[in-house]
Design a protein around this motif. Structure first.
Motif, mmCIF file in Angstrom:
data_model
loop_
_atom_site.group_PDB
_atom_site.id
_atom_site.type_symbol
_atom_site.label_atom_id
_atom_site.label_comp_id
_atom_site.label_asym_id
_atom_site.label_seq_id
_atom_site.Cartn_x
_atom_site.Cartn_y
_atom_site.Cartn_z
ATOM 1 N N ILE A 1 0.825 -1.229 0.000
ATOM 2 C CA ILE A 1 0.000 0.000 0.000
ATOM 3 C C ILE A 1 0.860 1.281 0.000
ATOM 4 C CG2 ILE A 1 -2.051 -1.072 1.048
ATOM 5 C CD1 ILE A 1 -1.266 0.419 3.686
ATOM 6 N N LYS A 2 2.139 1.123 0.226
ATOM 7 C CA LYS A 2 3.026 2.315 0.273
ATOM 8 C C LYS A 2 2.897 3.212 -0.966
ATOM 9 C CE LYS A 2 6.251 2.207 3.834
ATOM 10 N NZ LYS A 2 6.916 0.933 4.198
ATOM 11 N N PRO A 3 2.902 2.630 -2.188
ATOM 12 C CA PRO A 3 2.785 3.495 -3.377
ATOM 13 C C PRO A 3 1.482 4.306 -3.413
ATOM 14 C CG PRO A 3 3.377 1.240 -3.996
ATOM 15 C CD PRO A 3 3.070 1.214 -2.552
ATOM 16 N N LEU A 4 0.513 3.938 -2.552
ATOM 17 C CA LEU A 4 -0.777 4.652 -2.561
ATOM 18 C C LEU A 4 -0.846 5.714 -1.464
ATOM 19 C CD1 LEU A 4 -3.024 1.490 -3.056
ATOM 20 C CD2 LEU A 4 -2.458 3.196 -4.785
ATOM 21 N N ALA A 5 0.309 6.036 -0.885
ATOM 22 C CA ALA A 5 0.338 6.951 0.265
ATOM 23 C C ALA A 5 -0.324 8.301 -0.021
ATOM 24 C CB ALA A 5 1.777 7.145 0.737
ATOM 25 N N ALA A 6 -0.298 8.722 -1.273
ATOM 26 C CA ALA A 6 -0.880 10.032 -1.585
ATOM 27 C C ALA A 6 -2.375 9.933 -1.927
ATOM 28 C CB ALA A 6 -0.123 10.646 -2.769
ATOM 29 N N SER A 7 -2.885 8.702 -2.002
ATOM 30 C CA SER A 7 -4.287 8.514 -2.419
ATOM 31 C C SER A 7 -5.252 8.807 -1.262
ATOM 32 C CB SER A 7 -4.447 7.077 -2.914
ATOM 33 O OG SER A 7 -5.709 6.583 -2.613
ATOM 34 N N ASP A 8 -6.488 9.202 -1.641
ATOM 35 C CA ASP A 8 -7.560 9.415 -0.641
ATOM 36 C C ASP A 8 -7.836 8.146 0.154
ATOM 37 O OD1 ASP A 8 -7.935 11.833 -1.691
ATOM 38 O OD2 ASP A 8 -9.901 11.425 -2.622
ATOM 39 N N PHE A 9 -7.485 7.020 -0.453
ATOM 40 C CA PHE A 9 -7.791 5.727 0.170
ATOM 41 C C PHE A 9 -6.804 5.351 1.278
ATOM 42 C CE2 PHE A 9 -10.203 5.264 -3.728
ATOM 43 C CZ PHE A 9 -11.324 4.587 -3.300
ATOM 44 N N TYR A 10 -5.680 6.049 1.323
ATOM 45 C CA TYR A 10 -4.596 5.596 2.199
ATOM 46 C C TYR A 10 -5.001 5.447 3.680
ATOM 47 C CZ TYR A 10 0.158 4.548 3.581
ATOM 48 O OH TYR A 10 1.267 3.919 4.064
#
Ligand SMILES: N[C@@H](Cc1c[nH]c[nH+]1)C(=O)O
Length: 382
Positions: free
Chosen positions: A195-204
């Motif tokens: 999930i690290k690559p999604l750190a900037a996502s609203d879902f994080y």
């Protein structure tokens, strides 16, 4: 020496276990019958193709060949045969079935579990509203109460929750599959890396708590507020909330949990899933859910359906650990045979003592740990 052994995972049942099991199956079936369900029975042997919708790795079937060389299996599931019946008989829907029977699932040597599992369940076919799920849940909770299970926990979920959330993430197919595997396996270090690559996502913020999205309904519900709006997921969540409110009104004491991070117990579920468990049983007491697509794999028409099955063996194991049943032997002279029979009908867990004389009857009663009663109804030995 194989003539004295049993195949791995099988067992003989006798005495209290067999009796309790029979009584329990009868009680469950009577309940369903009195609730207006109709009985259905299907054969132990089916073509393997009937189970193509089942996850055959998890529920590996025993296979054999018929005379034409077709692969047959001992049924590993009871819902799919019911779907087969519906597709081949033209029975009008809606319909509510109840059944009981054994399913067979290959178990690993030394796994300690059995490969012949007794189930009793219901299938409600042709009902698309939430009322069908609620009907299943009421039946399950009421039966658990009737079976004196005081520590039942009902766990709700939805088979579509995980796939829908995953589909909304900016990931490719492989990344999505890997994330799903790590989530289901609760492989936290791998999950965190993925999930690290999604750190900037609203879902994080949601992704960070997702593996812990199970437990007390209210607590999980609160965590769920971190999830950005996804229309289909909102509908699922609303249904779960409505179900919680409904159940709490109907059964105020009932413990209710929510699990939104778990794999669907059956690949054919398409909506709400529910399971019941209690502390003293190793596995689930009942398991079920909605399966709206299953019948379309047998025929063209889509039929909404919901069902659930109790796992009888766990219920029996749980009862056996309770206090032993008090048994009674009825001693009688041959001239009093009818009188003795009348007593057997009157005294629970009693049977005729076929000993020749009172001395022998005493010895038998002592060995069996039973009370001994003579036909006059007098206890001659406690
Ligand atoms: N056949 C399912 C239980 C079920 C019945 N109806 C729907 N689901 C199982 O064995 O897990």
């Amino acid at each position: 020496m194989l003539n004295r052994n049993l195949p791995v995972g099988t067992r003989d049942e006798f005495g209290a276990t067999a009796q309790i099991k029979e009584r329990m199956i009868n009680q469950i079936q009577r309940y369903f019958r009195e609730r207006g369900y109709a009985k259905i029975t299907t054969p132990l042997l089916e073509y393997k193709a009937v189970f193509s919708e089942l996850d055959l790795k998890t529920y590996q079937p025993y296979q054999l060949l018929d005379e034409q060389g077709e692969t047959l299996v001992l049924r590993p599931d009871l819902t799919l045969p019911v779907a087969r019946v519906m597709s081949t008989t033209g029975i009008k829907t809606p319909v509510k079935w109840y059944y009981s029977g054994d399913v067979f699932r290959v178990k690993k040597k030394l796994s300690g579990s059995y490969n012949q599992i007794a189930q009793a369940g219901i299938e409600l076919i042709g009902y698309k509203s939430l009322k069908a799920e609620w009907e299943c849940l009421i039946a399950a909770v009421e039966l658990a109460q009737a079976l004196q299970i005081t520590d039942l926990k009902v766990e709700l979920g939805n088979a579509k929750f995980v796939p829908l959330v995953l589909a909304a993430l900016p990931l490719n197919e492989i990344e999505r599959r890997n994330l799903q595997t790590a989530l289901y396996a609760k492989d936290l270090s791998r999950y965190t890396t993925l999930i690290k690559p999604l750190a900037a996502s609203d879902f994080y913020p949601f992704l960070k708590v997702w593996p812990w999205l199970f437990g007390d309904f209210a607590a999980v519900w609160q965590q769920l507020q971190l999830l950005p709006k996804i229309k289909a997921v909102t509908t699922i969540c609303e249904e779960l909330k409505e179900t919680q409110i409904f159940l709490q009104q109907r059964f105020p004491q009932q413990q209710l949990t929510l699990d939104l991070s778990v794999a669907s117990p059956q690949t054919y579920y398409t909506g709400m899933i529910f399971r019941g468990y209690c502390q003293s049983a190793a596995d689930y007491l009942f398991s079920g859910g909605r399966y709206d697509q299953l019948l379309s794999s047998f025929q063209k028409t889509l039929q909404p359906a919901v069902g659930l099955a109790f796992s009888i063996d766990d219920l029996v194991a749980r009862t056996i650990t309770g206090k032993p049943v008090e048994t009674t032997l009825i001693y009688f002279e041959t001239s009093d045979w009818r009188q003795a029979e009348a007593l057997v009908r009157k005294i629970p867990n009693s049977s005729l003592c076929l000993a020749d004389n009172l001395k022998e009857a005493r010895r038998l009663a002592e060995t069996a740990g039973s009370r001994l009663v003579d036909v006059t109804g007098k206890v001659v030995q406690a």
